[in-house]
Enzyme design. Structure first.
Site, PDB file in Angstrom:
ATOM      1  N   LEU A  41       0.807  -1.216   0.000  1.00 49.30           N
ATOM      2  CA  LEU A  41       0.000   0.000   0.000  1.00 49.30           C
ATOM      3  C   LEU A  41       0.845   1.273   0.000  1.00 49.30           C
ATOM      4  O   LEU A  41       1.883   1.343   0.640  1.00 49.30           O
ATOM      5  CB  LEU A  41      -0.915  -0.012   1.230  1.00 49.30           C
ATOM      6  CG  LEU A  41      -1.844  -1.221   1.338  1.00 49.30           C
ATOM      7  CD1 LEU A  41      -2.719  -1.115   2.579  1.00 49.30           C
ATOM      8  CD2 LEU A  41      -2.707  -1.362   0.080  1.00 49.30           C
ATOM      9  N   HIS A  42       0.353   2.259  -0.736  1.00 49.56           N
ATOM     10  CA  HIS A  42       0.968   3.586  -0.760  1.00 49.56           C
ATOM     11  C   HIS A  42      -0.147   4.611  -0.600  1.00 49.56           C
ATOM     12  O   HIS A  42      -1.331   4.255  -0.454  1.00 49.56           O
ATOM     13  CB  HIS A  42       1.771   3.796  -2.056  1.00 49.56           C
ATOM     14  CG  HIS A  42       1.010   3.462  -3.310  1.00 49.56           C
ATOM     15  ND1 HIS A  42      -0.096   4.169  -3.729  1.00 49.56           N
ATOM     16  CD2 HIS A  42       1.168   2.467  -4.227  1.00 49.56           C
ATOM     17  CE1 HIS A  42      -0.558   3.667  -4.843  1.00 49.56           C
ATOM     18  NE2 HIS A  42       0.193   2.611  -5.174  1.00 49.56           N
ATOM     19  N   GLU A  43       0.238   5.880  -0.656  1.00 47.46           N
ATOM     20  CA  GLU A  43      -0.726   6.961  -0.407  1.00 47.46           C
ATOM     21  C   GLU A  43      -1.924   6.886  -1.362  1.00 47.46           C
ATOM     22  O   GLU A  43      -3.020   7.282  -0.992  1.00 47.46           O
ATOM     23  CB  GLU A  43       0.003   8.283  -0.582  1.00 47.46           C
ATOM     24  CG  GLU A  43      -0.183   9.383   0.430  1.00 47.46           C
ATOM     25  CD  GLU A  43      -1.035   9.126   1.671  1.00 47.46           C
ATOM     26  OE1 GLU A  43      -2.221   9.518   1.661  1.00 47.46           O
ATOM     27  OE2 GLU A  43      -0.533   8.564   2.648  1.00 47.46           O
ATOM     28  N   GLY A  44      -1.716   6.382  -2.575  1.00 46.24           N
ATOM     29  CA  GLY A  44      -2.834   6.249  -3.520  1.00 46.24           C
ATOM     30  C   GLY A  44      -3.916   5.346  -2.954  1.00 46.24           C
ATOM     31  O   GLY A  44      -5.110   5.685  -2.972  1.00 46.24           O
ATOM     32  N   HIS A  45      -3.490   4.199  -2.424  1.00 45.23           N
ATOM     33  CA  HIS A  45      -4.460   3.273  -1.818  1.00 45.23           C
ATOM     34  C   HIS A  45      -5.121   3.927  -0.603  1.00 45.23           C
ATOM     35  O   HIS A  45      -6.336   3.830  -0.411  1.00 45.23           O
ATOM     36  CB  HIS A  45      -3.760   1.994  -1.339  1.00 45.23           C
ATOM     37  CG  HIS A  45      -3.114   1.189  -2.408  1.00 45.23           C
ATOM     38  ND1 HIS A  45      -1.752   1.078  -2.536  1.00 45.23           N
ATOM     39  CD2 HIS A  45      -3.639   0.438  -3.407  1.00 45.23           C
ATOM     40  CE1 HIS A  45      -1.456   0.285  -3.555  1.00 45.23           C
ATOM     41  NE2 HIS A  45      -2.583  -0.107  -4.110  1.00 45.23           N
ATOM     42  N   GLN A  70      -5.089 -12.088 -13.151  1.00 44.86           N
ATOM     43  CA  GLN A  70      -5.009 -10.868 -13.949  1.00 44.86           C
ATOM     44  C   GLN A  70      -3.594 -10.602 -14.474  1.00 44.86           C
ATOM     45  O   GLN A  70      -3.334  -9.561 -15.057  1.00 44.86           O
ATOM     46  CB  GLN A  70      -5.557  -9.671 -13.180  1.00 44.86           C
ATOM     47  CG  GLN A  70      -4.742  -9.214 -11.998  1.00 44.86           C
ATOM     48  CD  GLN A  70      -5.479  -8.152 -11.209  1.00 44.86           C
ATOM     49  OE1 GLN A  70      -6.471  -8.425 -10.551  1.00 44.86           O
ATOM     50  NE2 GLN A  70      -5.000  -6.908 -11.269  1.00 44.86           N
ATOM     51  N   GLY A 158      -9.478   3.504  -8.092  1.00 43.58           N
ATOM     52  CA  GLY A 158      -8.702   4.687  -8.445  1.00 43.58           C
ATOM     53  C   GLY A 158      -8.837   5.050  -9.914  1.00 43.58           C
ATOM     54  O   GLY A 158      -8.898   4.169 -10.784  1.00 43.58           O
ATOM     55  N   GLN A 164     -10.139  -0.044 -15.896  1.00 43.33           N
ATOM     56  CA  GLN A 164     -10.631  -1.012 -14.910  1.00 43.33           C
ATOM     57  C   GLN A 164     -11.919  -0.494 -14.258  1.00 43.33           C
ATOM     58  O   GLN A 164     -12.914  -1.210 -14.136  1.00 43.33           O
ATOM     59  CB  GLN A 164      -9.538  -1.216 -13.850  1.00 43.33           C
ATOM     60  CG  GLN A 164      -9.979  -1.939 -12.609  1.00 43.33           C
ATOM     61  CD  GLN A 164      -8.809  -2.176 -11.660  1.00 43.33           C
ATOM     62  OE1 GLN A 164      -8.003  -3.049 -11.899  1.00 43.33           O
ATOM     63  NE2 GLN A 164      -8.713  -1.405 -10.597  1.00 43.33           N
ATOM     64  N   SER A 197       2.677   0.689  -7.149  1.00 42.56           N
ATOM     65  CA  SER A 197       3.572  -0.303  -6.554  1.00 42.56           C
ATOM     66  C   SER A 197       4.684  -0.651  -7.535  1.00 42.56           C
ATOM     67  O   SER A 197       5.785  -1.012  -7.139  1.00 42.56           O
ATOM     68  CB  SER A 197       2.798  -1.572  -6.200  1.00 42.56           C
ATOM     69  OG  SER A 197       1.728  -1.238  -5.348  1.00 42.56           O
TER      70      SER A 197
HETATM   71  P1  AMP Z   1      -3.787  -2.113  -6.913  1.00 45.10           P
HETATM   72  O1  AMP Z   1      -3.283  -2.466  -5.555  1.00 45.10           O
HETATM   73  O2  AMP Z   1      -2.730  -1.620  -7.841  1.00 45.10           O
HETATM   74  O3  AMP Z   1      -4.666  -3.180  -7.505  1.00 45.10           O
HETATM   75  O4  AMP Z   1      -4.743  -0.868  -6.693  1.00 45.10           O
HETATM   76  C1  AMP Z   1      -5.837  -0.933  -5.832  1.00 45.10           C
HETATM   77  C2  AMP Z   1      -6.680   0.299  -6.033  1.00 45.10           C
HETATM   78  O5  AMP Z   1      -5.905   1.448  -5.758  1.00 45.10           O
HETATM   79  C3  AMP Z   1      -7.190   0.436  -7.473  1.00 45.10           C
HETATM   80  O6  AMP Z   1      -8.530   0.912  -7.451  1.00 45.10           O
HETATM   81  C4  AMP Z   1      -6.253   1.455  -8.048  1.00 45.10           C
HETATM   82  O7  AMP Z   1      -6.811   2.203  -9.113  1.00 45.10           O
HETATM   83  C5  AMP Z   1      -6.009   2.350  -6.842  1.00 45.10           C
HETATM   84  N1  AMP Z   1      -4.771   3.120  -6.999  1.00 45.10           N
HETATM   85  C6  AMP Z   1      -3.544   2.631  -7.310  1.00 45.10           C
HETATM   86  N2  AMP Z   1      -2.661   3.647  -7.423  1.00 45.10           N
HETATM   87  C7  AMP Z   1      -3.352   4.778  -7.196  1.00 45.10           C
HETATM   88  C8  AMP Z   1      -3.000   6.176  -7.188  1.00 45.10           C
HETATM   89  N3  AMP Z   1      -1.765   6.596  -7.449  1.00 45.10           N
HETATM   90  N4  AMP Z   1      -3.967   7.073  -6.905  1.00 45.10           N
HETATM   91  C9  AMP Z   1      -5.243   6.666  -6.648  1.00 45.10           C
HETATM   92  N5  AMP Z   1      -5.635   5.370  -6.642  1.00 45.10           N
HETATM   93  C10 AMP Z   1      -4.704   4.449  -6.919  1.00 45.10           C
END
Ligand code: AMP
Length: 292
Positions: A41-45, A70, A158, A164, A197
């Site tokens: 996890l990062h700030e986006g999550h 996937q 996101g 997606q 990530s």
């Molecule tokens: P992931 O772990 O890559 O499958 O992402 C999980 C969710 O986090 C998905 O809905 C992504 O679109 C969202 N996400 C990933 N990176 C970002 C970001 N930089 N900003 C906002 N949402 C994000």
């Protein structure tokens, strides 16, 4: 039941634990918000958790699952960063109520359906779908399964993964699932690179080149808005420029923002379009987009 956290009500690998918990919350009129992730996890999550609360979620469930279906052959399934302990610490700080970390057996039991039956959508095979055959089949399969288990009131995705989001929204409509699907904006590093990530795969040279994708989206969208020449020529010139500076472009395309359909002629209208790009730097594939 509560295996790794004192502050989160439940951290479980078990599908029926989560199902029972979510149901009991809904019976108490809680608004259950769901955030599917692949962890690391990062700030986006984390922004998705804050956002879903802004949208009214009173209970939050985060899933952490690196979904093998996937990833295509030769993609980064084996290397994908897995950091569950750090992830759970971050989720504790945000007072998430429940973390679901299922195993492959829980998500894909032997008798599970192997495909989500939705109307043949050409979008599945366009943009990222063209370069990652089968990717969105895998995404829809896991998201459908998770939504069926949890039956959240709201789920959030996101904008970073715009295609997606559109495909999931479409699936939810077609299958009459009771979850409201929302989108949250892209969170970026200070210099503008979209958080991902996969950024951790980049060496320092690739990291500085990666920024060209975002810069290109900004400058190209400005040119398209000025609307002096056909937008397709602008995109073609930009693809050639990016390839020359060492970004291998999978696509750079203008689409309509509501359903990602093709654009015949650009007409200036705020929010009507999205400019999407995907590039490869070595083995790392990065995506980004901006709405214009
Ligand atoms: P992931 O772990 O890559 O499958 O992402 C999980 C969710 O986090 C998905 O809905 C992504 O679109 C969202 N996400 C990933 N990176 C970002 C970001 N930089 N900003 C906002 N949402 C994000």
């Amino acid at each position: 039941m509560n295996t790794r956290s004192n502050r989160i009500q439940i951290v479980s690998e078990n599908l029926s634990d989560i199902k029972v918990m979510a149901l009991s919350w809904k019976e108490k009129n809680e608004v259950v918000g769901f955030i599917p992730t692949m962890g690391n996890l990062h700030e986006g999550h984390l922004s998705l958790i804050r956002k879903i609360r802004d949208y009214g979620a009173t209970k939050t469930i985060v899933s952490i699952y690196v979904n093998p279906k996937q990833f295509g052959p030769g993609e980064d399934y084996a290397e994908y960063p897995r950091t569950p302990d750090e992830d759970i610490k971050l989720l504790e700080k945000l007072n998430v109520d429940c973390v679901f970390c299922p195993s492959d057996e829980e998500i894909y039991p032997p008798n599970a359906e192997s495909q989500v039956m939705i109307d043949n959508l050409s979008l599945m095979h366009e943009l990222c779908g063209k370069y990652r055959p089968g990717h969105f089949d895998g995404v829809l399969l896991v998201v459908n399964r998770l939504l069926n288990i949890i039956q959240p009131n709201i789920a959030i995705f996101g904008q970073k993964d715009y295609q997606q989001y559109v495909l999931i929204k479409n699936m939810v409509q077609q299958l009459f699932l009771s979850t409201e699907v929302l989108m949250a904006p892209i969170i970026r590093e200070n210099d503008g690179l979209a958080m991902s990530s996969r950024n951790s795969y980049l060496n320092s040279n690739q990291r500085s080149k990666a920024l060209h994708l975002y810069k290109s989206l900004i400058s190209t969208s400005r040119k398209i808005r000025e609307n002096k020449i056909d937008y397709k020529s602008i995109l073609q010139n930009e693809i050639e420029r990016l390839n020359k500076i060492g970004l291998s472009v999978d696509y750079l395309e203008l689409r309509t923002s509501n359903d990602l359909s093709s654009v015949k002629k650009y007409k200036k209208m705020n929010g009507k379009y999205v400019l999407l790009g995907a590039i490869k730097l070595g083995k790392t594939r990065l995506i980004d987009n901006i709405i214009l």
